[in-house]
Design an enzyme around this catalytic site. Structure first.
Site, PDB file in Angstrom:
ATOM      1  N   GLU A 283       0.696  -1.379  -0.179  1.00 58.49           N
ATOM      2  CA  GLU A 283       0.007   0.058   0.076  1.00 58.49           C
ATOM      3  C   GLU A 283       0.976   1.483   0.111  1.00 58.49           C
ATOM      4  O   GLU A 283       0.388   2.300  -0.303  1.00 58.49           O
ATOM      5  CB  GLU A 283      -0.781   0.132   1.167  1.00 58.49           C
ATOM      6  CG  GLU A 283      -2.309   0.462   0.739  1.00 58.49           C
ATOM      7  CD  GLU A 283      -3.567   0.340   2.074  1.00 58.49           C
ATOM      8  OE1 GLU A 283      -4.209  -0.523   1.680  1.00 58.49           O
ATOM      9  OE2 GLU A 283      -3.227   0.822   3.046  1.00 58.49           O
ATOM     10  N   HIS A 304       5.746 -26.415  -2.995  1.00 55.80           N
ATOM     11  CA  HIS A 304       5.106 -27.291  -3.959  1.00 55.80           C
ATOM     12  C   HIS A 304       3.845 -26.870  -4.542  1.00 55.80           C
ATOM     13  O   HIS A 304       2.910 -27.364  -4.863  1.00 55.80           O
ATOM     14  CB  HIS A 304       4.447 -28.591  -2.702  1.00 55.80           C
ATOM     15  CG  HIS A 304       5.564 -29.256  -2.069  1.00 55.80           C
ATOM     16  ND1 HIS A 304       6.037 -30.515  -2.552  1.00 55.80           N
ATOM     17  CD2 HIS A 304       6.637 -28.932  -1.073  1.00 55.80           C
ATOM     18  CE1 HIS A 304       6.979 -31.122  -1.800  1.00 55.80           C
ATOM     19  NE2 HIS A 304       7.317 -30.006  -0.818  1.00 55.80           N
ATOM     20  N   LYS A 418     -13.775   1.536  -3.621  1.00 57.63           N
ATOM     21  CA  LYS A 418     -14.847   2.020  -2.664  1.00 57.63           C
ATOM     22  C   LYS A 418     -15.949   2.986  -3.434  1.00 57.63           C
ATOM     23  O   LYS A 418     -17.107   2.714  -3.402  1.00 57.63           O
ATOM     24  CB  LYS A 418     -14.336   3.104  -1.698  1.00 57.63           C
ATOM     25  CG  LYS A 418     -13.338   2.098  -0.581  1.00 57.63           C
ATOM     26  CD  LYS A 418     -13.015   3.106   0.680  1.00 57.63           C
ATOM     27  CE  LYS A 418     -12.178   2.309   1.549  1.00 57.63           C
ATOM     28  NZ  LYS A 418     -11.246   3.128   2.547  1.00 57.63           N
TER      29      LYS A 418
HETATM   30  O1  PA5 Z   1      -2.762   1.534   6.063  1.00 62.55           O
HETATM   31  C1  PA5 Z   1      -4.150   1.914   5.985  1.00 62.55           C
HETATM   32  O2  PA5 Z   1      -4.445   3.208   6.023  1.00 62.55           O
HETATM   33  C2  PA5 Z   1      -5.200   1.045   5.526  1.00 62.55           C
HETATM   34  O3  PA5 Z   1      -4.908  -0.193   5.342  1.00 62.55           O
HETATM   35  C3  PA5 Z   1      -6.272   1.165   6.776  1.00 62.55           C
HETATM   36  O4  PA5 Z   1      -5.672   0.645   7.907  1.00 62.55           O
HETATM   37  C4  PA5 Z   1      -7.550   0.343   6.407  1.00 62.55           C
HETATM   38  O5  PA5 Z   1      -8.128   0.904   5.100  1.00 62.55           O
HETATM   39  C5  PA5 Z   1      -8.422   0.473   7.570  1.00 62.55           C
HETATM   40  O6  PA5 Z   1      -8.987   1.749   7.441  1.00 62.55           O
HETATM   41  P1  PA5 Z   1      -9.821   2.144   9.113  1.00 62.55           P
HETATM   42  O7  PA5 Z   1      -8.792   1.892  10.246  1.00 62.55           O
HETATM   43  O8  PA5 Z   1     -10.072   3.491   8.869  1.00 62.55           O
HETATM   44  O9  PA5 Z   1     -11.059   1.628   8.907  1.00 62.55           O
END
Ligand code: PA5
Length: 428
Positions: A283, A304, A418
């Site tokens: 990310e 495997h 989203k």
């Molecule tokens: O690293 C990040 O910011 C994301 O992976 C969030 O942790 C994830 O989208 C969850 O978001 P939230 O804590 O607002 O529900």
């Protein structure tokens, strides 16, 4: 912790490596001076620079009390709000029959069947006929992530049915200081609240209440974990050569067209840790058409399945091995009079040694298959080592991503699914 980039280094020239190393040194300066893009999200370093012992103590005591009262502890969160806790819990707790509460994850997808099973399971009486004591920790920085919010909505109703007014005392919320729908519910219902610092993003938040509460409820010593990270922080503030070398070789291999990094571990306990690394790096770096896709392999299981591809498939991948030096168990191979399987030649050997030979053999084979390899190792599978490993990967991610000229701390691409999903669901 050790980092050996020797095999990978043979795939780039001295000049290429040096140029990448210089970029990474500049990136480290940006991290330290808070001068890079997204520098308002560097709070994951500040919490280690000035540890808040009072908060650690508060979380520890609170979580210990839950541990004594709960049969089931539900961790409801997605992405950075649950992967860090899962990584540490899976690494350090027994595979079967733990002492404390059973840990259940929810809110990390929208599978109806899974949630239905959770709702059914928590209502089922225990073997002695009494009802289960269930506690729920909902973790969401924004408070509005659909996967988590939907699960919370359903589990909250179940807890209210099961415990009436007492349900509020069983719900713990970890969220931003202010704003968001979760905060409105906390005020209305009086749920216990823990705050996620504003300057720490989800995937860098495992050492805040986000990860520390679930990890402590699972019976893990969070002070040792946290201070393992503090030690790593102090060490790399003085000399970050290990992290810089790793970041530099990744940068040089990225320049050469490597597109996949397979995080490979021979300890099954660390598979979920790979999941945390995957999200942290994926990310953070996958933006602007750049980045190395982080894949995970659990060896020798995946030798495997994925082993063939890694050995002989398209040569666009690198591999990062994560090893544990100290044996994770003292189990040895038994000697049998009836040696039907002809395995007596291994009798008396530690499984750890056999697994280690498999790892070294795999490194040799993959090297011969032209895979650039980085070897990492931690001294033991302990809270202290994992704390250090967490900070190592956080710093590595920040340096490597800055070296690509990318902001490591946002995730604009996540919004696209989203938007499309909400449109299809008919949200205003
Ligand atoms: O690293 C990040 O910011 C994301 O992976 C969030 O942790 C994830 O989208 C969850 O978001 P939230 O804590 O607002 O529900």
């Amino acid at each position: 912790m050790l980092v050996d980039i020797g095999i990978a280094k043979a795939f780039v020239s001295k000049e290429e490596f040096e140029s990448s190393y210089t970029k990474c040194k500049n990136a480290l300066k940006q991290v330290k001076n808070k001068s890079g893009a997204g520098s308002e999200w560097l709070g994951w370093r500040d919490i280690l620079k000035k540890p808040n012992d009072a908060q650690l103590q508060e979380i520890d005591s609170f979580s210990r009390s839950i541990r004594t009262k709960a049969d089931i502890f539900i961790i409801c969160g997605i992405g950075g709000s649950y992967l860090g806790a899962k990584a540490v819990i899976d690494a350090l707790t027994p595979h079967f029959g733990c002492n404390g509460p059973e840990i259940i994850f929810a809110g990390h997808h929208m599978g109806g069947r899974y949630l239905k099973d959770v709702l059914k399971y928590i209502r089922l009486p225990k073997k002695d006929g009494s009802s289960k004591s269930v506690y729920l920790n909902v973790i969401s920085k924004s408070g509005s992530t659909l996967e988590t919010a939907l699960s919370f909505r359903m589990i909250r109703e179940a807890l209210e049915e099961m415990y009436g007014d007492e349900a509020s005392g069983r719900i713990i919320c970890t969220t931003s200081k202010e704003g968001g729908v979760l905060n409105a519910q906390i005020e209305e219902k009086g749920y216990r609240k823990f705050i996620i610092p504003n300057d720490v993003g989800g995937r860098f938040s495992v050492l805040t209440p986000v990860g520390l509460i679930p990890i402590a409820v699972a019976g893990i010593d969070i002070k040792t974990l946290f201070y393992g990270a503090v030690s790593a922080f102090n060490a790399y503030e003085k000399d970050a050569a290990l992290v810089l070398e790793h970041a530099a070789i990744r940068n040089a291999l990225h320049e050469k067209g490597i597109t996949i990094d397979v995080f490979s571990c021979f300890e099954p306990e660390l598979t979920s840790f790979g999941g945390w690394i995957q999200q942290l790096m994926g990310e953070s770096e996958g933006k602007n058409g750049k980045g190395i896709f982080p894949a995970i392999a659990a060896f020798s299981t995946d030798l495997h399945s994925l082993g063939q591809f890694i050995q002989q498939g398209k040569r666009s991948l690198m591999e990062t091995f994560l090893a544990v030096e100290k044996p994770t168990s003292n189990l040895k191979v038994n000697e049998l009079d009836e040696d039907y399987d002809k395995l007596n030649y291994l009798a008396g050997e530690l499984f750890h040694e056999i697994n280690t030979k498999a790892r070294i053999g795999t490194t040799e084979a993959h090297k011969n298959g032209n895979v650039p390899i980085i070897n990492l190792s931690i001294p033991s599978l302990s809270a202290e080592s994992l704390g250090g490993l967490i900070y190592f990967f956080e710093l590595l991610t920040a340096i490597f991503v800055y070296s690509l000229d990318i902001n490591p701390f946002n995730q604009p691409g996540v919004e696209d699914y989203k938007k499309a999903m909400y449109r299809l669901l008919g949200k205003d």
